[in-house]
Design a protein around this motif. Structure first.
Motif, PDB file in Angstrom:
ATOM      1  N   ILE A  85       0.841  -1.206   0.000  1.00 29.78           N
ATOM      2  CA  ILE A  85       0.000   0.000   0.000  1.00 29.78           C
ATOM      3  C   ILE A  85       0.872   1.250   0.000  1.00 29.78           C
ATOM      4  O   ILE A  85       0.632   2.191  -0.764  1.00 29.78           O
ATOM      5  CB  ILE A  85      -0.958  -0.008   1.212  1.00 29.78           C
ATOM      6  CG1 ILE A  85      -2.009  -1.111   1.058  1.00 29.78           C
ATOM      7  CG2 ILE A  85      -1.637   1.346   1.372  1.00 29.78           C
ATOM      8  CD1 ILE A  85      -2.883  -1.302   2.274  1.00 29.78           C
ATOM      9  N   VAL A  86       1.891   1.278   0.830  1.00 34.15           N
ATOM     10  CA  VAL A  86       2.778   2.443   0.908  1.00 34.15           C
ATOM     11  C   VAL A  86       3.496   2.655  -0.421  1.00 34.15           C
ATOM     12  O   VAL A  86       3.601   3.786  -0.912  1.00 34.15           O
ATOM     13  CB  VAL A  86       3.788   2.283   2.070  1.00 34.15           C
ATOM     14  CG1 VAL A  86       4.856   3.366   2.025  1.00 34.15           C
ATOM     15  CG2 VAL A  86       3.066   2.313   3.401  1.00 34.15           C
ATOM     16  N   ASP A  87       3.996   1.576  -1.027  1.00 35.16           N
ATOM     17  CA  ASP A  87       4.699   1.695  -2.312  1.00 35.16           C
ATOM     18  C   ASP A  87       3.791   2.241  -3.405  1.00 35.16           C
ATOM     19  O   ASP A  87       4.195   3.078  -4.207  1.00 35.16           O
ATOM     20  CB  ASP A  87       5.257   0.336  -2.751  1.00 35.16           C
ATOM     21  CG  ASP A  87       6.426  -0.110  -1.882  1.00 35.16           C
ATOM     22  OD1 ASP A  87       6.996   0.739  -1.155  1.00 35.16           O
ATOM     23  OD2 ASP A  87       6.759  -1.310  -1.928  1.00 35.16           O
ATOM     24  N   LYS A  88       2.549   1.777  -3.451  1.00 33.73           N
ATOM     25  CA  LYS A  88       1.633   2.212  -4.506  1.00 33.73           C
ATOM     26  C   LYS A  88       1.168   3.656  -4.319  1.00 33.73           C
ATOM     27  O   LYS A  88       0.846   4.329  -5.288  1.00 33.73           O
ATOM     28  CB  LYS A  88       0.439   1.276  -4.595  1.00 33.73           C
ATOM     29  CG  LYS A  88       0.796  -0.079  -5.166  1.00 33.73           C
ATOM     30  CD  LYS A  88      -0.445  -0.837  -5.539  1.00 33.73           C
ATOM     31  CE  LYS A  88      -0.083  -2.175  -6.120  1.00 33.73           C
ATOM     32  NZ  LYS A  88      -0.259  -2.239  -7.538  1.00 33.73           N
ATOM     33  N   LEU A  89       1.115   4.130  -3.085  1.00 28.20           N
ATOM     34  CA  LEU A  89       0.631   5.488  -2.836  1.00 28.20           C
ATOM     35  C   LEU A  89       1.743   6.519  -2.680  1.00 28.20           C
ATOM     36  O   LEU A  89       1.465   7.697  -2.479  1.00 28.20           O
ATOM     37  CB  LEU A  89      -0.258   5.503  -1.590  1.00 28.20           C
ATOM     38  CG  LEU A  89      -1.576   4.751  -1.703  1.00 28.20           C
ATOM     39  CD1 LEU A  89      -2.340   4.805  -0.392  1.00 28.20           C
ATOM     40  CD2 LEU A  89      -2.424   5.314  -2.831  1.00 28.20           C
ATOM     41  N   THR A  90       2.992   6.110  -2.789  1.00 31.72           N
ATOM     42  CA  THR A  90       4.114   7.021  -2.575  1.00 31.72           C
ATOM     43  C   THR A  90       4.088   8.197  -3.546  1.00 31.72           C
ATOM     44  O   THR A  90       4.238   9.340  -3.155  1.00 31.72           O
ATOM     45  CB  THR A  90       5.463   6.270  -2.700  1.00 31.72           C
ATOM     46  OG1 THR A  90       5.503   5.273  -1.683  1.00 31.72           O
ATOM     47  CG2 THR A  90       6.633   7.208  -2.532  1.00 31.72           C
TER      48      THR A  90
END
Length: 132
Positions: A85-90
């Motif tokens: 989730i963090v990688d996709k929303l960075t």
């Protein structure tokens, strides 16, 4: 002596063909936009009485009743969920995602995803269906 031109320019032209093309494009975009936001993960969403306008989010996290997680229709282990989730929303300007949980999903599984959003200050939306 009056000379008449044989080929007069006709200032009138028909907009019917252009109107037909625009109408077909409108129908095409209406059909594809409603189908583009549907997820392939089959979950029974909880029902609600009042529904506001949908705000499109760049990411969807689906949770099945057995506790399995999916990010944009791809299965994900619980341990890897936060990092994905963090990688996709960075690089997103709209740092938010939608939680699509089955109505029979355990509360702890939904709260787990909500804690990820709280920890990283992401906005969340919970998907529901309008009660008939």
């Amino acid at each position: 002596m009056k000379i008449q031109r044989r080929n007069k320019a006709n200032p009138e032209f028909s907009l019917a063909a252009m109107t037909d093309v625009i109408l077909l494009m409108l129908i095409f975009f209406m059909v594809t936009s409603s189908a583009a936001n549907q997820s392939a993960i089959d979950v029974n969403l909880p029902k609600t009485g009042a529904v506001e306008d949908n705000i499109p989010n760049p990411l969807t996290v689906s949770i099945k009743p057995d506790g399995s997680y999916f990010v944009d229709d791809n299965p994900v282990n619980k341990g890897e969920l936060e990092q994905i989730i963090v990688d996709k929303l960075t690089n997103q300007t709209n740092k938010s995602f939608t939680i699509r949980a089955d109505e029979n999903t355990l509360h702890k599984d939904v709260v787990f995803v909500m804690e990820i959003a709280e920890k990283h200050k992401f906005n969340i939306a919970i998907a529901t269906v309008k009660d008939k």
